[in-house]
Scaffold this motif. Structure first.
Motif, PDB file in Angstrom:
ATOM      1  N   UNK A 250      49.771 -39.987  28.386  1.00 30.68           N
ATOM      2  CA  UNK A 250      50.229 -40.131  30.012  1.00 30.68           C
ATOM      3  C   UNK A 250      50.712 -41.471  30.158  1.00 30.68           C
ATOM      4  N   UNK A 251      51.402 -41.651  31.061  1.00 26.47           N
ATOM      5  CA  UNK A 251      51.950 -43.020  31.712  1.00 26.47           C
ATOM      6  C   UNK A 251      51.170 -43.157  33.091  1.00 26.47           C
ATOM      7  N   UNK A 252      50.565 -44.279  33.636  1.00 26.78           N
ATOM      8  CA  UNK A 252      49.967 -44.193  34.689  1.00 26.78           C
ATOM      9  C   UNK A 252      50.918 -44.380  35.806  1.00 26.78           C
ATOM     10  N   UNK A 253      50.966 -43.668  36.818  1.00 28.16           N
ATOM     11  CA  UNK A 253      51.670 -43.874  38.151  1.00 28.16           C
ATOM     12  C   UNK A 253      51.312 -44.925  39.007  1.00 28.16           C
ATOM     13  N   UNK A 254      50.049 -45.351  38.758  1.00 31.75           N
ATOM     14  CA  UNK A 254      49.430 -46.176  39.548  1.00 31.75           C
ATOM     15  C   UNK A 254      49.508 -47.672  38.797  1.00 31.75           C
ATOM     16  N   UNK A 255      50.044 -48.883  39.650  1.00 29.47           N
ATOM     17  CA  UNK A 255      50.280 -50.007  38.815  1.00 29.47           C
ATOM     18  C   UNK A 255      49.583 -51.133  39.840  1.00 29.47           C
ATOM     19  N   UNK A 256      48.937 -51.815  39.580  1.00 28.04           N
ATOM     20  CA  UNK A 256      48.190 -52.805  40.240  1.00 28.04           C
ATOM     21  C   UNK A 256      47.531 -52.339  41.431  1.00 28.04           C
ATOM     22  N   UNK A 257      46.869 -51.233  41.621  1.00 31.70           N
ATOM     23  CA  UNK A 257      46.145 -50.511  42.408  1.00 31.70           C
ATOM     24  C   UNK A 257      46.991 -49.710  43.467  1.00 31.70           C
ATOM     25  N   UNK A 258      48.097 -49.462  43.259  1.00 30.56           N
ATOM     26  CA  UNK A 258      48.899 -48.836  44.200  1.00 30.56           C
ATOM     27  C   UNK A 258      50.160 -48.084  43.361  1.00 30.56           C
ATOM     28  N   UNK A 259      50.379 -47.043  44.200  1.00 31.14           N
ATOM     29  CA  UNK A 259      51.513 -46.349  43.359  1.00 31.14           C
ATOM     30  C   UNK A 259      52.711 -46.788  43.763  1.00 31.14           C
ATOM     31  N   UNK A 260      53.704 -46.638  42.546  1.00 26.58           N
ATOM     32  CA  UNK A 260      54.915 -47.166  42.777  1.00 26.58           C
ATOM     33  C   UNK A 260      55.857 -47.052  43.829  1.00 26.58           C
ATOM     34  N   UNK A 261      55.623 -45.738  44.118  1.00 27.54           N
ATOM     35  CA  UNK A 261      56.284 -44.972  45.363  1.00 27.54           C
ATOM     36  C   UNK A 261      55.692 -43.708  45.682  1.00 27.54           C
ATOM     37  N   UNK A 262      55.566 -43.371  47.020  1.00 26.21           N
ATOM     38  CA  UNK A 262      55.063 -42.217  47.367  1.00 26.21           C
ATOM     39  C   UNK A 262      53.445 -42.208  47.740  1.00 26.21           C
ATOM     40  N   UNK A 263      52.962 -41.041  48.147  1.00 32.28           N
ATOM     41  CA  UNK A 263      51.673 -41.172  48.642  1.00 32.28           C
ATOM     42  C   UNK A 263      50.462 -40.930  48.144  1.00 32.28           C
ATOM     43  N   UNK A 264      50.483 -41.207  46.558  1.00 34.71           N
ATOM     44  CA  UNK A 264      49.622 -40.879  45.705  1.00 34.71           C
ATOM     45  C   UNK A 264      48.337 -41.342  45.976  1.00 34.71           C
ATOM     46  N   UNK A 265      48.528 -42.762  46.575  1.00 35.55           N
ATOM     47  CA  UNK A 265      47.118 -43.396  47.060  1.00 35.55           C
ATOM     48  C   UNK A 265      46.362 -42.458  48.095  1.00 35.55           C
TER      49      UNK A 265
ATOM     50  N   UNK B 135      46.504 -43.468  27.058  1.00 37.37           N
ATOM     51  CA  UNK B 135      46.993 -43.717  28.351  1.00 37.37           C
ATOM     52  C   UNK B 135      47.661 -44.899  28.476  1.00 37.37           C
ATOM     53  N   UNK B 136      49.016 -44.923  28.990  1.00 32.59           N
ATOM     54  CA  UNK B 136      49.915 -46.233  29.029  1.00 32.59           C
ATOM     55  C   UNK B 136      49.684 -46.641  30.548  1.00 32.59           C
ATOM     56  N   UNK B 137      49.191 -47.977  30.267  1.00 31.53           N
ATOM     57  CA  UNK B 137      49.058 -48.359  31.659  1.00 31.53           C
ATOM     58  C   UNK B 137      49.972 -49.852  31.795  1.00 31.53           C
ATOM     59  N   UNK B 138      50.105 -50.341  32.781  1.00 32.60           N
ATOM     60  CA  UNK B 138      50.948 -51.421  33.098  1.00 32.60           C
ATOM     61  C   UNK B 138      50.205 -52.751  32.823  1.00 32.60           C
ATOM     62  N   UNK B 139      51.020 -53.723  32.196  1.00 30.77           N
ATOM     63  CA  UNK B 139      50.358 -55.104  31.891  1.00 30.77           C
ATOM     64  C   UNK B 139      49.778 -55.658  32.953  1.00 30.77           C
ATOM     65  N   UNK B 140      50.037 -55.775  34.089  1.00 33.91           N
ATOM     66  CA  UNK B 140      49.039 -55.981  35.296  1.00 33.91           C
ATOM     67  C   UNK B 140      47.696 -55.491  35.319  1.00 33.91           C
ATOM     68  N   UNK B 141      47.468 -54.351  34.793  1.00 33.78           N
ATOM     69  CA  UNK B 141      46.476 -53.688  34.923  1.00 33.78           C
ATOM     70  C   UNK B 141      45.606 -53.735  33.829  1.00 33.78           C
ATOM     71  N   UNK B 142      45.782 -54.867  32.743  1.00 40.71           N
ATOM     72  CA  UNK B 142      45.243 -54.956  31.540  1.00 40.71           C
ATOM     73  C   UNK B 142      43.580 -55.080  31.401  1.00 40.71           C
ATOM     74  N   UNK B 143      43.130 -55.609  32.697  1.00 40.56           N
ATOM     75  CA  UNK B 143      41.734 -55.558  33.055  1.00 40.56           C
ATOM     76  C   UNK B 143      40.975 -54.189  33.124  1.00 40.56           C
ATOM     77  N   UNK B 144      41.803 -53.222  33.165  1.00 35.68           N
ATOM     78  CA  UNK B 144      41.061 -51.821  33.158  1.00 35.68           C
ATOM     79  C   UNK B 144      40.960 -51.205  31.720  1.00 35.68           C
TER      80      UNK B 144
END
Ligand code: GDP
Length: 305
Positions: A221-236, A262-271
């Motif tokens: 899966x690819x994470x739709x949440x990047x840096x604690x927010x959705x890239x677009x839309x109301x997923x949060x 799970x593929x996460x964004x580089x900014x979320x490496x801490x997770x």
């Protein structure tokens, strides 16, 4: 064989990259139908149309939905007649919905219609609705319960959300070919889509989640949440109203029972380590799809891991 689970715009953008790398004949896309809605007496399937138009290269790239350079004469006339004025459907888009409604009335299934439309628009991959049965996503807001499209489009996702309801979930069966495709694929990709109303709706159809747990396919899966927010839309807002943490970790929790990677964004490496404690392998890359190169690069990661 690859199966992808998809919502609308986010998924369609990802799949544009994927079809540069895999033969269309080897790809089945299972699409959310919870957003489907009856408007102007027509059966509208927003996510199926977005995925089909995008992959066929006819989508309006600015909005991410509708047909490129479409006109809105039909809608303008309907507005003069005082009809629904909050849902934008272009003239060519109307044609798709007219055809779909006509065929449904003649007893043809949504799957068969989706296959015809995608074939007629030049595609050779399989686009399958998650179900051919009635299924609709409703959300609870302080004023009552409304269709998800009304919340998203008419009310611009501004209301406080109190809950999500999948109407029809108890009786809806997966469309023919959905479970088979998951079971016989080498890889199942969960696109960067809304984890509640797109992927969550697909997973709620009886038998789909079980087949994901059972299949020997690698599930990525690819994470739709990047840096604690959705890239677009109301997923949060949707995650929050279900009590799920708005983070890559929160989404990972929702998929952990069947997910391998799970593929996460580089900014979320801490997770990373927290997610790995759920028993899911984590791959950290840039996941923002800015152009065709980044879409292809992300698709390549999802195929290689
Ligand atoms: P949409 O609401 O019609 O776009 O339908 P989707 O169900 O496909 O969901 C969109 C989801 O994709 C949102 O939660 C976005 O955060 C996510 N998304 C959109 N673009 C990107 C991107 O470039 N990268 C990542 N990682 N997620 C994205």
């Amino acid at each position: 064989m690859i199966t992808a689970l998809a919502g609308g715009v986010g998924a369609a953008r990802f799949l544009t990259g994927l079809i540069q790398l895999v033969k269309q004949e080897d790809l089945t896309v299972v699409v959310n139908t919870g957003d489907d809605v009856e408007l102007f007496g027509l059966y509208v399937s927003p996510d199926i149309d977005i995925v089909t138009y995008t992959l066929a290269g006819v989508v309006n790239d600015v909005t991410g939905w509708g047909v490129k350079d479409d006109t809105f004469e039909c809608l303008n006339m309907l507005k003069r007649f005082g009809e629904v004025d909050w849902f934008n459907l272009g003239d060519q888009d109307f044609a798709t919905s007219i055809l779909r409604t006509k065929m449904l009335k003649n007893g043809v299934s949504l799957s068969q219609i989706s296959a015809k439309v995608s074939r007629d628009l030049g595609l050779t991959l399989k686009i399958l609705p998650m179900t051919d049965d009635k299924f609709a996503t409703y959300v609870q807001i302080p004023e009552g319960v409304i269709h998800f499209e009304e919340y998203l489009v008419k009310r611009a996702a501004q209301d406080t959300l109190l809950g999500v309801e999948f109407v029809g979930m108890d009786v809806a069966k997966p469309a023919v070919g959905v479970v088979e495709s998951i079971m016989f694929s080498d890889r199942v990709i969960i696109c960067p889509s809304n984890p509640v109303v797109s992927i969550g709706a697909i997973l709620s159809v009886s038998g789909i989640r079980e087949s994901l747990r059972k299949t020997r396919a690698r599930k990525v899966a690819i994470s739709p949440i990047v840096d604690g927010v959705p890239v677009k839309g109301p997923a949060d807002k949707l995650l929050r109203c279900l009590g799920v943490e708005v983070s890559a970790f929160g989404v990972a929790e929702l998929y952990a029972d069947f997910l391998d990677v799970f593929v996460i964004d580089s900014v979320d490496v801490a997770e990373k380590s927290r997610i790995e404690q759920l028993g899911v392998k984590v791959v950290v890359v840039d996941t923002l799809m800015k152009d065709i190169q980044s879409k292809v690069a992300l698709a390549k990661v999802s195929l290689d891991v």
